[in-house]
Design an enzyme around this catalytic site. Structure first.
Site, short mmCIF file in Angstrom:
data_model
loop_
_atom_site.label_atom_id
_atom_site.label_comp_id
_atom_site.label_asym_id
_atom_site.label_seq_id
_atom_site.Cartn_x
_atom_site.Cartn_y
_atom_site.Cartn_z
N HIS A 1 0.86 -1.19 0.00
CA HIS A 1 0.00 0.00 0.00
C HIS A 1 0.89 1.23 0.00
O HIS A 1 1.95 1.22 0.63
CB HIS A 1 -0.90 0.01 1.24
CG HIS A 1 -2.06 0.94 1.09
ND1 HIS A 1 -1.96 2.28 1.35
CD2 HIS A 1 -3.32 0.71 0.68
CE1 HIS A 1 -3.13 2.84 1.10
NE2 HIS A 1 -3.98 1.92 0.69
N ASP B 1 -8.05 -5.46 0.28
CA ASP B 1 -8.65 -6.16 -0.86
C ASP B 1 -8.23 -7.60 -0.98
O ASP B 1 -8.85 -8.38 -1.69
CB ASP B 1 -8.34 -5.40 -2.15
CG ASP B 1 -9.08 -4.09 -2.15
OD1 ASP B 1 -10.22 -4.09 -1.67
OD2 ASP B 1 -8.51 -3.08 -2.57
N1 CMC Z 1 4.32 -7.49 -5.16
C1 CMC Z 1 5.66 -7.48 -5.30
N2 CMC Z 1 6.44 -6.41 -5.12
C2 CMC Z 1 5.84 -5.26 -4.77
C3 CMC Z 1 4.44 -5.18 -4.61
C4 CMC Z 1 3.68 -6.34 -4.81
N3 CMC Z 1 2.35 -6.32 -4.66
N4 CMC Z 1 4.10 -3.90 -4.26
C5 CMC Z 1 5.24 -3.20 -4.21
N5 CMC Z 1 6.29 -4.02 -4.51
C6 CMC Z 1 7.73 -3.65 -4.49
C7 CMC Z 1 8.10 -2.80 -5.68
O1 CMC Z 1 8.57 -3.60 -6.74
C8 CMC Z 1 9.19 -1.94 -5.09
O2 CMC Z 1 10.35 -2.73 -4.96
P1 CMC Z 1 11.82 -2.04 -5.15
O3 CMC Z 1 11.92 -1.03 -4.05
O4 CMC Z 1 12.78 -3.16 -5.02
O5 CMC Z 1 11.80 -1.41 -6.52
C9 CMC Z 1 8.71 -1.67 -3.66
O6 CMC Z 1 7.90 -2.81 -3.34
C10 CMC Z 1 7.88 -0.39 -3.49
O7 CMC Z 1 6.82 -0.41 -4.43
P2 CMC Z 1 6.22 0.86 -5.17
O8 CMC Z 1 5.59 0.43 -6.44
O9 CMC Z 1 7.28 1.94 -5.22
O10 CMC Z 1 5.11 1.31 -4.12
P3 CMC Z 1 3.88 2.26 -4.40
O11 CMC Z 1 3.58 2.94 -3.13
O12 CMC Z 1 4.12 3.11 -5.61
O13 CMC Z 1 2.71 1.24 -4.79
C11 CMC Z 1 0.84 -0.19 -4.68
C12 CMC Z 1 1.70 0.86 -3.95
C13 CMC Z 1 -0.40 -0.51 -3.84
C14 CMC Z 1 0.38 0.36 -6.04
C15 CMC Z 1 1.70 -1.47 -4.91
O14 CMC Z 1 2.10 -2.00 -3.67
C16 CMC Z 1 0.97 -2.54 -5.74
O15 CMC Z 1 1.02 -2.50 -6.96
N6 CMC Z 1 0.28 -3.52 -5.06
C17 CMC Z 1 -0.52 -4.50 -5.73
C18 CMC Z 1 -1.87 -3.91 -6.12
C19 CMC Z 1 -2.78 -3.72 -4.93
O16 CMC Z 1 -2.99 -4.64 -4.14
N7 CMC Z 1 -3.39 -2.51 -4.82
C20 CMC Z 1 -4.43 -2.23 -3.82
C21 CMC Z 1 -4.06 -1.17 -2.87
S1 CMC Z 1 -5.19 -1.17 -1.47
C22 CMC Z 1 -6.73 -0.70 -2.12
C23 CMC Z 1 -6.81 0.74 -2.42
O17 CMC Z 1 -6.83 1.58 -1.49
O18 CMC Z 1 -6.87 1.08 -3.61
#
Ligand code: CMC
Length: 391
Positions: free
Chosen positions: A269, A326
């Site tokens: 998240h 979720d």
């Molecule tokens: N699986 C594997 N690796 C992950 C995941 C994941 N679900 N989420 C983040 N990472 C890794 C990412 O590759 C990065 O690694 P590194 O630092 O080595 O490059 C690190 O964790 C940080 O990730 P980020 O993409 O910079 O984080 P963000 O804050 O931009 O993204 C997120 C947050 C929710 C979009 C992301 O965690 C994600 O894509 N999760 C899966 C989709 C999901 O479940 N979304 C629902 C969110 S809760 C409902 C809502 O409120 O909408």
């Protein structure tokens, strides 16, 4: 340039002041109008939380009764609206249908709508909160070719939605109270989450003075993506693709591989770098529902094993990638018979009150300005135009 702060993804930008929801992502705290989400999920129902979000305080018994009656009185949609649905292919994604039909409401309610009048804004909120379950259930009934089921205002908000989804003509439909409570909890836990992508979209669209029904349609569009509300659907599809516990290591390895775009859906998240407090309550409800309905679902074994790995594997621990709300809501929705394609619609339905509370807060602010971010231009420098097309 020096003039603007470059902040892609708005990681360090507060776009507004707000009194509605507080999140401390490091500590895993979520408060609505000061009340912890777990207390609201345990002791309040969804419409009570709607009142709280809209008005700032929990309703008294009398205020609640009146609010509930008002909402339930608005559940019907204009009969003409049913023809909107017929324009869609039967296999259209229900999010596409709901997004379009809600935008269509702006044509029904554009006048005498004065967005600067608090009372008019309240009526728009009642209409949207009341009609979202009706329109969502209609989208589902349309996709399976069954007749639309009219709302029943003698039922609770959650039970009414369930009967519009599952009742069929000439058959008795009784809502299971455990399912009704789980549904209400899913609504409550998704009701608001401060300036997420869809809420920011609603605020930005509304900041130009646009019609609120159209602004909510914009919010629905933003919510649809798999990084936001679409995650619940994507999560279940992922669990189905994994299929059995022995295939988990393969998918976990893919999630860690930086050359593979695959991510574990339902994990991580932007704000919570701790257990999402909504996920804690959702996890409990998930077990309650599965026990009560006596559902043995192999997907739950996959989910529990994934949860165990995420909480112990250094990759997930170091990056603080906990299961999010979720992750569990999808399993509950599947257990109660909601098709996967409706998961994000249910999120949209629940979040409508949050969107309207934020829109109303913004519109009541006398210092409200149109949202207009700037950019760092990285394109071509000024150059002289010479046509290459023969005239
Ligand atoms: N699986 C594997 N690796 C992950 C995941 C994941 N679900 N989420 C983040 N990472 C890794 C990412 O590759 C990065 O690694 P590194 O630092 O080595 O490059 C690190 O964790 C940080 O990730 P980020 O993409 O910079 O984080 P963000 O804050 O931009 O993204 C997120 C947050 C929710 C979009 C992301 O965690 C994600 O894509 N999760 C899966 C989709 C999901 O479940 N979304 C629902 C969110 S809760 C409902 C809502 O409120 O909408």
């Amino acid at each position: 340039h020096g003039y603007f702060t470059y902040d892609p993804g708005f990681m360090a930008t507060a776009s507004c002041q707000s009194e509605i929801t507080y999140i401390d992502g490091d500590k895993g705290i979520l408060l609505h109008r000061g009340y912890p989400i777990d207390q609201l999920a345990q002791n309040a129902n969804y419409l009570e939380v709607c009142y709280l979000l809209l008005y700032g305080d929990a309703p008294t018994a009398k205020q609640f009764d009146q609010f509930q009656r008002t909402i339930m009185r608005h559940t019907m949609v204009h009969e003409q609206l049913s023809s909107f649905f017929k324009g869609y292919r039967r296999d259209a994604h229900p999010m596409a249908i709901v997004c379009g039909v809600i935008a269509g409401l702006s044509a029904f309610y554009h006048d005498p709508m004065d967005i600067n009048n608090q009372e008019h804004r309240e009526i728009a909120a009642y209409r949207l909160i009341a009609k979202m379950p009706t329109i969502s259930a209609m989208a589902y009934k349309y996709s399976i070719g069954q007749p639309f089921v009219y709302p029943r205002n003698d039922l609770s908000y959650a039970a009414n939605f369930l009967q519009m989804m599952f009742a069929v003509p000439c058959e008795d439909y009784k809502v299971n109270p455990i399912v009704e409570r789980a549904m209400d909890r899913i609504f409550t836990l998704h009701a608001d989450h401060e300036q997420n992508a869809s809420t920011s979209t609603v605020r930005l669209s509304g900041s130009s003075g646009a019609n609120p029904f159209a602004c909510i349609a914009a919010g629905i569009a933003s919510l649809w993506g798999p990084a936001h509300g679409g995650a619940n659907e994507a999560c279940l599809m992922m669990l189905e693709e994994i299929g059995s516990v022995d295939r988990i290591p393969e998918f976990v390895a893919r999630a860690k591989d930086k050359d593979d775009p695959f991510r574990l859906m339902g994990f991580g998240h932007r704000v919570y770098k701790n257990f999402d407090p909504r996920a804690t309550v959702m996890r409990e409800t998930c077990h309650e529902v599965l026990d009560d309905l006596k559902i043995e679902d192999p997907l739950l074994d996959v989910a529990m094993e994934l949860e165990r790995i995420a909480l112990s594997d250094p990759y997930f621990v170091e990056r603080k990638l906990y299961p999010n709300v979720d992750f569990y809501s999808g399993i509950i929705l599947k257990a109660i018979g909601i098709p996967t394609s409706m998961f994000t619609v249910i999120f949209a339905l629940s979040r409508t009150v949050g969107w309207m509370s934020h829109w109303n807060e913004m519109m009541s602010d006398p210092k409200q300005k149109i949202g207009r971010p700037r950019q760092l231009y990285t394109g071509a420098p000024e150059r002289e135009f010479k046509t290459q097309v023969e005239k």
